[in-house]
Motif scaffolding. Sequence first.
Motif, mmCIF file in Angstrom:
data_model
loop_
_atom_site.group_PDB
_atom_site.id
_atom_site.type_symbol
_atom_site.label_atom_id
_atom_site.label_comp_id
_atom_site.label_asym_id
_atom_site.label_seq_id
_atom_site.Cartn_x
_atom_site.Cartn_y
_atom_site.Cartn_z
ATOM 1 N N GLN A 91 0.807 -1.220 0.000
ATOM 2 C CA GLN A 91 0.000 0.000 0.000
ATOM 3 C C GLN A 91 0.842 1.273 0.000
ATOM 4 O O GLN A 91 0.298 2.374 0.131
ATOM 5 N N ASP A 151 -0.807 5.015 -0.371
ATOM 6 C CA ASP A 151 -1.538 5.112 -1.622
ATOM 7 C C ASP A 151 -2.990 4.698 -1.404
ATOM 8 O O ASP A 151 -3.304 3.518 -1.321
ATOM 9 N N SER A 178 -4.585 3.742 -5.436
ATOM 10 C CA SER A 178 -4.105 2.502 -6.065
ATOM 11 C C SER A 178 -4.065 2.569 -7.593
ATOM 12 O O SER A 178 -4.591 1.699 -8.280
ATOM 13 N N VAL A 237 -4.480 -1.191 -8.517
ATOM 14 C CA VAL A 237 -3.578 -2.086 -7.788
ATOM 15 C C VAL A 237 -4.395 -2.754 -6.684
ATOM 16 O O VAL A 237 -4.534 -2.239 -5.582
ATOM 17 N N SER A 238 -4.956 -3.903 -7.006
ATOM 18 C CA SER A 238 -5.946 -4.531 -6.128
ATOM 19 C C SER A 238 -5.329 -5.200 -4.905
ATOM 20 O O SER A 238 -5.858 -5.080 -3.791
ATOM 21 N N GLY A 276 -1.960 -4.942 -3.911
ATOM 22 C CA GLY A 276 -0.778 -4.261 -3.385
ATOM 23 C C GLY A 276 0.321 -4.135 -4.430
ATOM 24 O O GLY A 276 0.525 -5.035 -5.242
ATOM 25 N N HIS A 277 1.011 -3.005 -4.400
ATOM 26 C CA HIS A 277 2.119 -2.784 -5.329
ATOM 27 C C HIS A 277 3.178 -3.879 -5.167
ATOM 28 O O HIS A 277 3.612 -4.182 -4.046
ATOM 29 N N ARG A 337 -13.701 -5.640 -4.292
ATOM 30 C CA ARG A 337 -13.502 -4.285 -3.753
ATOM 31 C C ARG A 337 -14.660 -3.828 -2.881
ATOM 32 O O ARG A 337 -14.455 -3.090 -1.905
ATOM 33 N N ASN A 362 -3.820 -6.337 -11.236
ATOM 34 C CA ASN A 362 -3.031 -5.620 -10.221
ATOM 35 C C ASN A 362 -2.097 -4.584 -10.852
ATOM 36 O O ASN A 362 -1.036 -4.267 -10.320
ATOM 37 N N PRO A 365 -8.047 2.323 -1.886
ATOM 38 C CA PRO A 365 -6.716 1.741 -1.702
ATOM 39 C C PRO A 365 -6.671 0.272 -2.118
ATOM 40 O O PRO A 365 -7.713 -0.336 -2.413
ATOM 41 N N SER A 366 -5.482 -0.282 -2.140
ATOM 42 C CA SER A 366 -5.360 -1.722 -2.329
ATOM 43 C C SER A 366 -6.104 -2.436 -1.203
ATOM 44 O O SER A 366 -6.250 -1.907 -0.088
#
Length: 513
Positions: free
Chosen positions: A93, A105, A108, A113-114, A116-117, A327, A353, A484-485
């Motif tokens: 995140q 973040d 996202s 970015v579901s 996480g980066h 989500r 993602n 966010p993620s």
Amino acid sequence: MTPAWRHLPRALRLETSSPWTPKTCPSLSLGAFWRSVTKLGLHTKPRMPPCDFTPERYQSMPYSRVLEVYREHLSPELVYFPEPLLLHQGHMQWLFDHEGNRYLDFFSGIVTVSVGHCHPKVNAVAQKQLGRLWHTSALFFHPPIHEYAEKLSALLPDPLKVIFLVNSGSEANDLAMLMARAHSKNTDIISFRGAYHGCSPYTIGLSNVGQFKMTLPGAVGCQSTMCPDVFRGPWGGSHCRDSPVQTIRKCSCAPDCCHAEDQYIEQFKDTLSTCVGKSIAGFFAEPIQGVNGFVQYPKGFLKEAFQLVRERGGVCIADEVQTGFGRLGSHFWGFQTHGVLPDIVTMAKGIGNGFPMAAVVTTPEIAKSLAKCVLHFNTFGGNPMACAIGSAVLEVIKEEKLQENSQEVGTYLLLKLAKLQDEFEIIGDVRGKGLMIGIEMVKDKTSRQPLPREEVSQIHEDCRQMGLIVGRGGLFSQTFRIAPSLCITKPEADFAVDVFRAAVTQHMERRAK
């Protein structure tokens, strides 16, 4: 199952997790920023939660050269902040800029970015596939596409079982438009005002947000209808939304009926009677509007609208580009929250993602109608890299219970943000479901007129200065979009609320002066 990386020791860091001494942010020195915040009291200095990741040292071109290249060689797109962020690295995140400053973040990559980066599992799968096979085209079989099709189809109800893999949300919606017309043998397609379904030559006709409209002739056969927005629209009350938080508007509706829903359906009927032919091709709807500021419709509206569309020979398309893949928390797909079954579902963004990937899922009957009209082919759709990553994303969502986390942390965050409405006259509406939350800024709660763009931009920049990245939306760019993620935690949600409160407090002080 809790992933192993979550048990790693967390080193306490401040504004940066960088191993080198961070420079100041481009637009305001850290000292000057904290002095400006200190005037408001200690409670306005939110402490950023720790992060267990140390970014690499930035060694690419200097910021000044990046700006030159942008101005001279890149298309003039919308860029956030007076001095755009130069992002260097991401971890779950968190994002890190070129000077080592760390940001939480909460947008996202525009709801993309579901999980996480650079999620460790997704990274590992991508690296393994990269060393095995990048591309073949759809002319040949390869295991990742069949494995992914089996996993994705298992998550959708019958008869939504035929999958077309493409590369972006616009491309997916393009194909869905073609399917609707091929199957119905009709042309007219309806979408909501405020909807965004893409910016391709075809889908730009469905997108009804001013800045995405052209002065030149656009797509033929696209008609708009009133968005059933129970906060900003002409009708709305205190029981309309499928959300823990309702509008500030009052109504006398019983729990099992909604006057606003009835009125908006009448508007939809009026569109069917006056703007389209007796038979139509279809109706596009996002379960929650994305670009328009995460707008929710009254409960029951989509169910009745779908029935009206089918009576006219049209098909119903759910655009899950922003709402899908858990989500919304309570359900995996947004259409499920409305109790409807679409004929076509489009999806992108969180599907990979951040890797370019999208899909259209439909019924065997509609797929056959398309095949009779055109041989659909896509060079890159369903390539081995995308399918391997897509499978990894689905596995992570399940293994780490990210849909459940979205429900728990999202509801927690939503209720905390809703309390800010009582503190600030300029927070007109807080809405959403799971980790898709909108905060609409107004001049005052009585008029519900949008807060001027420049004032919203000041609050946006103040959030950024305190280490929080959020999005913007709405026809007047008056709504903050929080998405966010799905891996965020309650301490990070607390930090985001504290930052937003501090930013709005600073803004109110500026107004008072």
